[in-house]
Write a protein that holds these residues in place. Structure first.
Motif, PDB file in Angstrom:
ATOM      1  N   ARG A 118       0.859  -1.174   0.000  1.00 38.62           N
ATOM      2  CA  ARG A 118       0.000   0.000   0.000  1.00 38.62           C
ATOM      3  C   ARG A 118       0.905   1.236   0.000  1.00 38.62           C
ATOM      4  O   ARG A 118       2.119   1.130   0.120  1.00 38.62           O
ATOM      5  CB  ARG A 118      -0.925  -0.001   1.222  1.00 38.62           C
ATOM      6  CG  ARG A 118      -1.832  -1.235   1.282  1.00 38.62           C
ATOM      7  CD  ARG A 118      -2.673  -1.252   2.546  1.00 38.62           C
ATOM      8  NE  ARG A 118      -3.745  -0.278   2.497  1.00 38.62           N
ATOM      9  CZ  ARG A 118      -4.968  -0.524   2.008  1.00 38.62           C
ATOM     10  NH1 ARG A 118      -5.258  -1.722   1.508  1.00 38.62           N
ATOM     11  NH2 ARG A 118      -5.894   0.413   2.008  1.00 38.62           N
ATOM     12  N   CYS A 119       0.286   2.398  -0.137  1.00 44.65           N
ATOM     13  CA  CYS A 119       1.025   3.655  -0.215  1.00 44.65           C
ATOM     14  C   CYS A 119       1.791   3.904   1.082  1.00 44.65           C
ATOM     15  O   CYS A 119       1.222   3.856   2.166  1.00 44.65           O
ATOM     16  CB  CYS A 119       0.045   4.795  -0.471  1.00 44.65           C
ATOM     17  SG  CYS A 119       0.792   6.429  -0.446  1.00 44.65           S
ATOM     18  N   MET A 120       3.098   4.187   0.978  1.00 38.30           N
ATOM     19  CA  MET A 120       3.897   4.418   2.183  1.00 38.30           C
ATOM     20  C   MET A 120       3.761   5.839   2.713  1.00 38.30           C
ATOM     21  O   MET A 120       4.283   6.173   3.760  1.00 38.30           O
ATOM     22  CB  MET A 120       5.357   4.093   1.941  1.00 38.30           C
ATOM     23  CG  MET A 120       5.710   2.731   2.540  1.00 38.30           C
ATOM     24  SD  MET A 120       7.456   2.374   2.546  1.00 38.30           S
ATOM     25  CE  MET A 120       7.913   2.619   4.250  1.00 38.30           C
ATOM     26  N   ARG A 121       3.079   6.689   1.952  1.00 34.94           N
ATOM     27  CA  ARG A 121       2.837   8.044   2.459  1.00 34.94           C
ATOM     28  C   ARG A 121       1.590   8.079   3.326  1.00 34.94           C
ATOM     29  O   ARG A 121       1.532   8.782   4.320  1.00 34.94           O
ATOM     30  CB  ARG A 121       2.619   9.010   1.295  1.00 34.94           C
ATOM     31  CG  ARG A 121       3.906   9.488   0.693  1.00 34.94           C
ATOM     32  CD  ARG A 121       3.589  10.468  -0.432  1.00 34.94           C
ATOM     33  NE  ARG A 121       4.485  10.224  -1.560  1.00 34.94           N
ATOM     34  CZ  ARG A 121       4.267  10.681  -2.783  1.00 34.94           C
ATOM     35  NH1 ARG A 121       3.181  11.382  -3.040  1.00 34.94           N
ATOM     36  NH2 ARG A 121       5.118  10.416  -3.729  1.00 34.94           N
ATOM     37  N   CYS A 122       0.522   7.350   2.898  1.00 35.03           N
ATOM     38  CA  CYS A 122      -0.756   7.503   3.605  1.00 35.03           C
ATOM     39  C   CYS A 122      -1.460   6.189   3.883  1.00 35.03           C
ATOM     40  O   CYS A 122      -2.473   6.172   4.573  1.00 35.03           O
ATOM     41  CB  CYS A 122      -1.677   8.432   2.816  1.00 35.03           C
ATOM     42  SG  CYS A 122      -2.474   7.631   1.417  1.00 35.03           S
ATOM     43  N   GLY A 123      -0.964   5.076   3.352  1.00 35.45           N
ATOM     44  CA  GLY A 123      -1.599   3.781   3.618  1.00 35.45           C
ATOM     45  C   GLY A 123      -2.723   3.437   2.658  1.00 35.45           C
ATOM     46  O   GLY A 123      -3.345   2.387   2.788  1.00 35.45           O
ATOM     47  N   GLY A 124      -2.992   4.313   1.679  1.00 33.51           N
ATOM     48  CA  GLY A 124      -4.047   4.046   0.700  1.00 33.51           C
ATOM     49  C   GLY A 124      -3.695   2.888  -0.225  1.00 33.51           C
ATOM     50  O   GLY A 124      -2.539   2.475  -0.316  1.00 33.51           O
ATOM     51  N   ALA A 125      -4.712   2.373  -0.912  1.00 32.82           N
ATOM     52  CA  ALA A 125      -4.477   1.260  -1.847  1.00 32.82           C
ATOM     53  C   ALA A 125      -3.784   1.783  -3.103  1.00 32.82           C
ATOM     54  O   ALA A 125      -4.058   2.893  -3.564  1.00 32.82           O
ATOM     55  CB  ALA A 125      -5.806   0.607  -2.201  1.00 32.82           C
ATOM     56  N   VAL A 172      -0.682   4.240  -8.738  1.00 31.81           N
ATOM     57  CA  VAL A 172      -1.153   5.497  -8.148  1.00 31.81           C
ATOM     58  C   VAL A 172      -1.954   5.169  -6.902  1.00 31.81           C
ATOM     59  O   VAL A 172      -2.730   4.205  -6.880  1.00 31.81           O
ATOM     60  CB  VAL A 172      -2.007   6.292  -9.170  1.00 31.81           C
ATOM     61  CG1 VAL A 172      -2.697   7.470  -8.493  1.00 31.81           C
ATOM     62  CG2 VAL A 172      -1.132   6.787 -10.315  1.00 31.81           C
ATOM     63  N   CYS A 173      -1.743   5.965  -5.847  1.00 30.36           N
ATOM     64  CA  CYS A 173      -2.488   5.770  -4.598  1.00 30.36           C
ATOM     65  C   CYS A 173      -3.893   6.357  -4.746  1.00 30.36           C
ATOM     66  O   CYS A 173      -4.042   7.509  -5.153  1.00 30.36           O
ATOM     67  CB  CYS A 173      -1.756   6.458  -3.443  1.00 30.36           C
ATOM     68  SG  CYS A 173      -2.738   6.492  -1.921  1.00 30.36           S
ATOM     69  N   VAL A 174      -4.915   5.557  -4.410  1.00 27.38           N
ATOM     70  CA  VAL A 174      -6.295   6.030  -4.560  1.00 27.38           C
ATOM     71  C   VAL A 174      -6.615   7.133  -3.550  1.00 27.38           C
ATOM     72  O   VAL A 174      -7.536   7.910  -3.755  1.00 27.38           O
ATOM     73  CB  VAL A 174      -7.324   4.878  -4.391  1.00 27.38           C
ATOM     74  CG1 VAL A 174      -7.166   3.839  -5.479  1.00 27.38           C
ATOM     75  CG2 VAL A 174      -7.221   4.234  -3.011  1.00 27.38           C
ATOM     76  N   ALA A 175      -5.835   7.213  -2.459  1.00 28.07           N
ATOM     77  CA  ALA A 175      -6.156   8.192  -1.421  1.00 28.07           C
ATOM     78  C   ALA A 175      -5.414   9.516  -1.603  1.00 28.07           C
ATOM     79  O   ALA A 175      -6.010  10.579  -1.523  1.00 28.07           O
ATOM     80  CB  ALA A 175      -5.854   7.610  -0.041  1.00 28.07           C
ATOM     81  N   CYS A 176      -4.103   9.475  -1.866  1.00 33.40           N
ATOM     82  CA  CYS A 176      -3.333  10.734  -1.923  1.00 33.40           C
ATOM     83  C   CYS A 176      -2.826  11.031  -3.332  1.00 33.40           C
ATOM     84  O   CYS A 176      -2.164  12.042  -3.540  1.00 33.40           O
ATOM     85  CB  CYS A 176      -2.159  10.696  -0.935  1.00 33.40           C
ATOM     86  SG  CYS A 176      -0.774   9.661  -1.474  1.00 33.40           S
ATOM     87  N   ASP A 177      -3.110  10.152  -4.295  1.00 34.18           N
ATOM     88  CA  ASP A 177      -2.722  10.355  -5.694  1.00 34.18           C
ATOM     89  C   ASP A 177      -1.206  10.274  -5.906  1.00 34.18           C
ATOM     90  O   ASP A 177      -0.707  10.648  -6.955  1.00 34.18           O
ATOM     91  CB  ASP A 177      -3.270  11.706  -6.205  1.00 34.18           C
ATOM     92  CG  ASP A 177      -3.326  11.729  -7.725  1.00 34.18           C
ATOM     93  OD1 ASP A 177      -3.681  10.687  -8.326  1.00 34.18           O
ATOM     94  OD2 ASP A 177      -2.981  12.770  -8.316  1.00 34.18           O
TER      95      ASP A 177
HETATM   96 ZN    ZN Z   1      -1.245   7.611  -0.526  1.00 38.90          ZN
END
Ligand code: ZN
Length: 230
Positions: free
Chosen positions: A170-177, A203-208
Motif C-alpha cells: 500500500r502507499c507508504m505516504r498515507c496507507g491508501g491502496a 497510483v495511490c487512490v487516497a493521496c494520488d
Molecule cells: Zn497515498
C-alpha cells in the motif's frame, strides 16, 4: 521501566506457554523473566534478553500467535490501530500491504474502545493496556511491543506474533491502496530518466501519489522480506 517491560513480556510468555500446553503458564513466565534478569538486569540489555528468550520460544512454537494470516479469509486479515508512538511501524505495515491507522489525537486511555468499535487490532507500547477488561476477556486483540526496540525489531516481533507475510504493498505516504496505472496516463509526472527504463506505475487512490518499483521500493521490499515470514 523494567517493571513495565516485564509486565508486557509476562503476558507474551504466558500466552506462549498456554499455546504449548504447559501445565503452569504463570510459573513458566516468571521463570523466563528471572532468566532474562540473570542475563542482564537493567535497561536495553534486559529488554533484548527478554526479546531473545521470547523469539526462541516463539520460533519453537511455530508462531507465537494468534493464527496464521495465510489461513485467514481475506475479510479477517487484521486491520491495525497503532498508538502514536508506532507511526513508523505503521508505514512499514502499509508497505507490507496491511491497513493501519495511526491514532493521533485520540487520548491513550480511549484507544482500546476505539479499536474495538472499528474492529481493529490494537498495537501499543503501553503494557498497562493488557490489563484492560476488554483485553483480558478476549473481546479486543492487542499486541504490545516494547517502545525501546527499533522499528525493524518491532516489525519482526509482530510478524512472529501473527504469522504476517507480505501482501500487495500500500502507499507508504498515507496507507491508501495502490492501483496499477497505464504509463501514458501519468507520463507527465514520471521523471524522464525513470520513464526510459520503467513501464509499470502505481497510483495511490487516497493521496494520488505516484510509485514505481525503483531502487527505493526494492530496498523496502528487502527489509520486509528480512522482517516478515517467508
Ligand atoms: Zn497515498
Amino acid at each position: 521501566m523494567e517493571g513495565r517491560i516485564e509486565h508486557g513480556f509476562r503476558a507474551r510468555f504466558q500466552a506462549l506457554a498456554s499455546t504449548r500446553g504447559r501445565p503452569d503458564p504463570r510459573a513458566e513466565a516468571e521463570r523466563l523473566i528471572a532468566e532474562a534478569r540473570a542475563a542482564a538486569p537493567h535497561g536495553m540489555a534486559h529488554t533484548r534478553a527478554l526479546v531473545a528468550l521470547w523469539e526462541k520460544q516463539a520460533s519453537e512454537t511455530g508462531s507465537a500467535g494468534v493464527r496464521e494470516v495465510d489461513t485467514w479469509e481475506e475479510a479477517v486479515v487484521p486491520r491495525f490501530l497503532c498508538d502514536p508512538s508506532l507511526g513508523g511501524l505503521a508505514r512499514w505495515l502499509w508497505a507490507a500491504g496491511f491497513e493501519a491507522e495511526v491514532a493521533t489525537g485520540v487520548p491513550g486511555h480511549r484507544l482500546p474502545d476505539e479499536a474495538l468499535r472499528h474492529g481493529q487490532l490494537l498495537l501499543t507500547t503501553e503494557a498497562e493496556t493488557l490489563d484492560r477488561r476488554i483485553v483480558a476477556d478476549g473481546s479486543l486483540r492487542v499486541v504490545w511491543l516494547p517502545s525501546a526496540l527499533t522499528m525493524r525489531e518491532q516489525l519482526r516481533m509482530l510478524a512472529l506474533d501473527l504469522g504476517l507475510r507480505p501482501r500487495e504493498p500500500r502507499c507508504m505516504r498515507c496507507g491508501g491502496a495502490l492501483v496499477k496505472t497505464a504509463k501514458e496516463a501519468v507520463r507527465n509526472r514520471i521523471p524522464p530518466r525513470t520513464a526510459l527504463w520503467k513501464d509499470d506505475y502505481f497510483v495511490c487512490v487516497a493521496c494520488d501519489g505516484l510509485f514505481w518499483q525503483g531502487t527505493h521500493w526494492e530496498r523496502i521490499a528487502r527489509t520486509l522480506a528480512e522482517a516478515l515470514l517467508p
